[in-house]
Design a protein around this motif. Structure first.
Motif, PDB file in Angstrom:
ATOM      1  N   THR A 155       0.841  -1.178   0.000  1.00  0.00           N
ATOM      2  CA  THR A 155       0.000   0.000   0.000  1.00  0.00           C
ATOM      3  C   THR A 155       0.885   1.240   0.000  1.00  0.00           C
ATOM      4  OG1 THR A 155      -0.139  -0.145   2.405  1.00  0.00           O
ATOM      5  CG2 THR A 155      -1.927  -1.119   1.153  1.00  0.00           C
ATOM      6  N   ALA A 156       0.297   2.368  -0.381  1.00  0.00           N
ATOM      7  CA  ALA A 156       1.067   3.602  -0.502  1.00  0.00           C
ATOM      8  C   ALA A 156       1.773   3.927   0.811  1.00  0.00           C
ATOM      9  CB  ALA A 156       0.150   4.748  -0.916  1.00  0.00           C
ATOM     10  N   GLY A 157       3.064   4.208   0.708  1.00  0.00           N
ATOM     11  CA  GLY A 157       3.854   4.529   1.881  1.00  0.00           C
ATOM     12  C   GLY A 157       4.712   3.393   2.392  1.00  0.00           C
ATOM     13  N   ASP A 158       4.442   2.168   1.957  1.00  0.00           N
ATOM     14  CA  ASP A 158       5.262   1.037   2.379  1.00  0.00           C
ATOM     15  C   ASP A 158       6.690   1.204   1.877  1.00  0.00           C
ATOM     16  OD1 ASP A 158       3.306  -0.278   3.774  1.00  0.00           O
ATOM     17  OD2 ASP A 158       2.745  -1.614   2.133  1.00  0.00           O
ATOM     18  N   ARG A 159       7.657   0.843   2.735  1.00  0.00           N
ATOM     19  CA  ARG A 159       9.075   0.968   2.388  1.00  0.00           C
ATOM     20  C   ARG A 159       9.727  -0.406   2.414  1.00  0.00           C
ATOM     21  NH1 ARG A 159      11.251   2.825   6.388  1.00  0.00           N
ATOM     22  NH2 ARG A 159       9.431   2.931   7.742  1.00  0.00           N
ATOM     23  N   ILE A 160      10.354  -0.769   1.296  1.00  0.00           N
ATOM     24  CA  ILE A 160      11.026  -2.063   1.166  1.00  0.00           C
ATOM     25  C   ILE A 160      12.529  -1.817   1.238  1.00  0.00           C
ATOM     26  CG2 ILE A 160      11.345  -4.096  -0.294  1.00  0.00           C
ATOM     27  CD1 ILE A 160       8.724  -3.168  -1.763  1.00  0.00           C
ATOM     28  N   GLY A 161      13.199  -2.576   2.082  1.00  0.00           N
ATOM     29  CA  GLY A 161      14.640  -2.408   2.201  1.00  0.00           C
ATOM     30  C   GLY A 161      15.286  -3.659   2.756  1.00  0.00           C
ATOM     31  N   ALA A 162      16.553  -3.549   3.082  1.00  0.00           N
ATOM     32  CA  ALA A 162      17.299  -4.652   3.685  1.00  0.00           C
ATOM     33  C   ALA A 162      18.160  -4.077   4.800  1.00  0.00           C
ATOM     34  CB  ALA A 162      18.164  -5.355   2.643  1.00  0.00           C
ATOM     35  N   ALA A 163      18.478  -4.920   5.767  1.00  0.00           N
ATOM     36  CA  ALA A 163      19.152  -4.447   6.979  1.00  0.00           C
ATOM     37  C   ALA A 163      20.478  -3.760   6.698  1.00  0.00           C
ATOM     38  CB  ALA A 163      19.348  -5.626   7.937  1.00  0.00           C
ATOM     39  N   ASP A 164      21.207  -4.218   5.690  1.00  0.00           N
ATOM     40  CA  ASP A 164      22.554  -3.703   5.452  1.00  0.00           C
ATOM     41  C   ASP A 164      22.627  -2.685   4.317  1.00  0.00           C
ATOM     42  OD1 ASP A 164      23.492  -5.398   7.459  1.00  0.00           O
ATOM     43  OD2 ASP A 164      23.768  -7.054   6.050  1.00  0.00           O
ATOM     44  N   THR A 224      10.067   2.610  -2.222  1.00  0.00           N
ATOM     45  CA  THR A 224       8.838   3.091  -1.606  1.00  0.00           C
ATOM     46  C   THR A 224       7.651   2.847  -2.522  1.00  0.00           C
ATOM     47  OG1 THR A 224      10.085   4.831  -0.491  1.00  0.00           O
ATOM     48  CG2 THR A 224       7.696   5.076  -0.558  1.00  0.00           C
ATOM     49  N   ALA A 225       6.614   2.246  -1.979  1.00  0.00           N
ATOM     50  CA  ALA A 225       5.378   2.051  -2.741  1.00  0.00           C
ATOM     51  C   ALA A 225       4.595   3.352  -2.693  1.00  0.00           C
ATOM     52  CB  ALA A 225       4.550   0.909  -2.129  1.00  0.00           C
ATOM     53  N   ILE A 226       4.140   3.816  -3.845  1.00  0.00           N
ATOM     54  CA  ILE A 226       3.432   5.103  -3.925  1.00  0.00           C
ATOM     55  C   ILE A 226       2.154   4.934  -4.728  1.00  0.00           C
ATOM     56  CG2 ILE A 226       5.551   6.470  -3.696  1.00  0.00           C
ATOM     57  CD1 ILE A 226       5.411   6.965  -6.725  1.00  0.00           C
TER      58      ILE A 226
END
Length: 434
Positions: free
Chosen positions: A410-419, A425-427
């Protein structure tokens, strides 16, 4: 004394020792005048011997007469017994077993099942509704749904969770089982081979059997990579994930309709691990939690003393103590007001009409429309939603928390990795004017 679970589901009966799965055997039988073959051996001959196959005997468990020249096969219960007997011969059985059953079995079917099991090598010490068991061990307070995929149907169970978890109702979605998904996918692959290779896999029983044997691998590859190059009889045909999703949509729509009918505003939809293998399965509901593959065994392990019958008088358990409030920590995919339409990475907004792939290369997070050699996740667009599916072994974060189950973005979700410092960002991109 070892303890375990026998789960009755004709997609695959499963035996657990403790919480470890030791065997899975599909509910399929081949019957001829010389022999009865069940499980994987029968499944691998089902298409090449269509007149000898029976894959309805668990769903239609009864003393209904079966047309057969084999004297050992009089009715569906005989086939169920042969199946249990074969399973018992393929693995070391736990000393005591909880029998986990679907909630739509009738009283007559349960009585017949207990009779069949009594004659088998399984030592059953408890009979429990599988949905109630799974939800009791992990669900927050409220009214929730458990969605299980069977060979010929989907079972949606509503369980009320307060101090105890209690089965309220179990409803069947007919013509919405693994068999129906596979039939739909087989048509897609068959059409692809005909159009691209002028080869009809259904022209011979042997080729048809090979096609169905390969389906699970092809589907898994398409879900990882966005497409699959299917190879059959020295011929190759390309099928996209979107084609498979579109083929699955009519079946998924019927399941969603049942979920919407039975659920409440704050219901969490607990889906079995089998839905992770269905294109579009991650989008069954807006508040969804994917159960681990051994959910029923984990539940039995936690509730063993409560389930266990000391006197041998087995009754169907449809009510169990609920997990303590402080012990509940389920990952719920919750849709927000604005659904995501694009992915923002750096200075680029990427539309996901075709699958996009997340990976890390040369120390940087990447998102590309072409599959890398080692993708960490796949993002697909289906039914108006973006879905994120993480590959096995990849450690991705969504909004700062590690994820493993498929989720809708959904809008605003942020996908990343620990390192990695970069995030995707989902927009939501809105269009104005004509």
């Amino acid at each position: 004394m070892s303890k375990g679970v026998l789960e009755i589901n004709d997609c695959g009966l499963r035996v657990f020792e403790g919480t470890k799965e030791v065997l899975e055997s599909p509910g399929v039988a081949i019957v001829n005048n010389r022999e009865i073959i069940t499980g994987t051996g029968a499944l691998m001959r089902a298409r090449s011997h269509p007149t000898q196959v029976n894959h309805q005997f668990w769903r239609r468990l009864s003393l209904e007469t079966v047309k057969s020249t084999n004297p050992g096969c009089r009715h569906h219960a005989d086939l169920a017994f042969f199946h249990l007997k074969e399973i018992a011969g393929l693995c070391d059985l736990p000393d005591e077993v909880v029998l986990a059953v679907p909630g739509n079995f009738t009283r007559e079917q349960l009585a017949l099942l207990l009779g069949v099991v009594k004659e088998s090598p399984f030592n059953v010490v408890a009979l429990a509704d599988a949905a109630t068991a799974c939800i009791s061990s992990c669900a927050p307070r409220g009214v929730h749904l458990h969605v299980e995929l069977h060979r010929h149907q989907t079972l949606v169970s509503r369980v009320a969770v307060h101090e105890r978890a209690e089965l309220d109702i179990a409803e069947t979605v007919t013509d919405a089982g693994l068999h129906h998904f596979q039939e739909a996918w087989a048509r897609i692959f068959t059409d692809a081979f005909i159009m691209q290779c002028r080869f009809d896999p259904l022209h011979s029983a042997e080729a048809e059997q090979q096609l169905y044997d390969m389906l699970p691998q092809w589907i898994a590859r398409a879900m990882r990579q966005g497409e699959v190059m299917a190879e059959l009889d020295d011929r190759t045909a390309k099928v996209s994930l979107r084609q498979l999703q579109d083929a699955s949509t009519p079946i998924l729509s019927r399941v969603r309709a049942m979920i919407e009918n039975l659920g409440e505003a704050n219901s969490v939809v607990f889906v079995s691990h089998r839905w992770a293998e269905i294109p579009g399965g991650a989008q069954l509901a807006e508040r969804i939690h994917l159960l681990p593959h051994n959910a029923v065994a984990l539940a039995a392990d936690k509730r063993w003393q409560e389930m266990h019958s000391e006197n041998g008088n087995l009754r169907l358990i449809t009510e169990l103590s609920a997990a303590p409030v402080n012990d509940v920590a389920v990952q719920i995919n919750t849709a927000t007001e604005a659904g995501a339409t694009h992915l923002l990475f750096g200075h680029r907004a990427l539309a996901a009409q075709q699958p996009l792939f997340v990976s890390w290369q040369e120390g940087k997070l990447q998102i590309t429309p072409t599959p890398p050699s080692h993708p960490a996740a796949t993002i697909t667009h289906h039914a108006g939603r973006l879905a994120l599916r993480v590959d096995a072994g990849a450690q991705l974060m969504l909004n700062g928390k590690e994820i493993s189950a498929p989720v809708s973005l959904t809008a605003g979700d942020r996908i990343g990795a620990a390192d990695f410092a970069e995030v995707i960002t989902a927009i939501s991109v809105e269009h104005y004017g004509a």
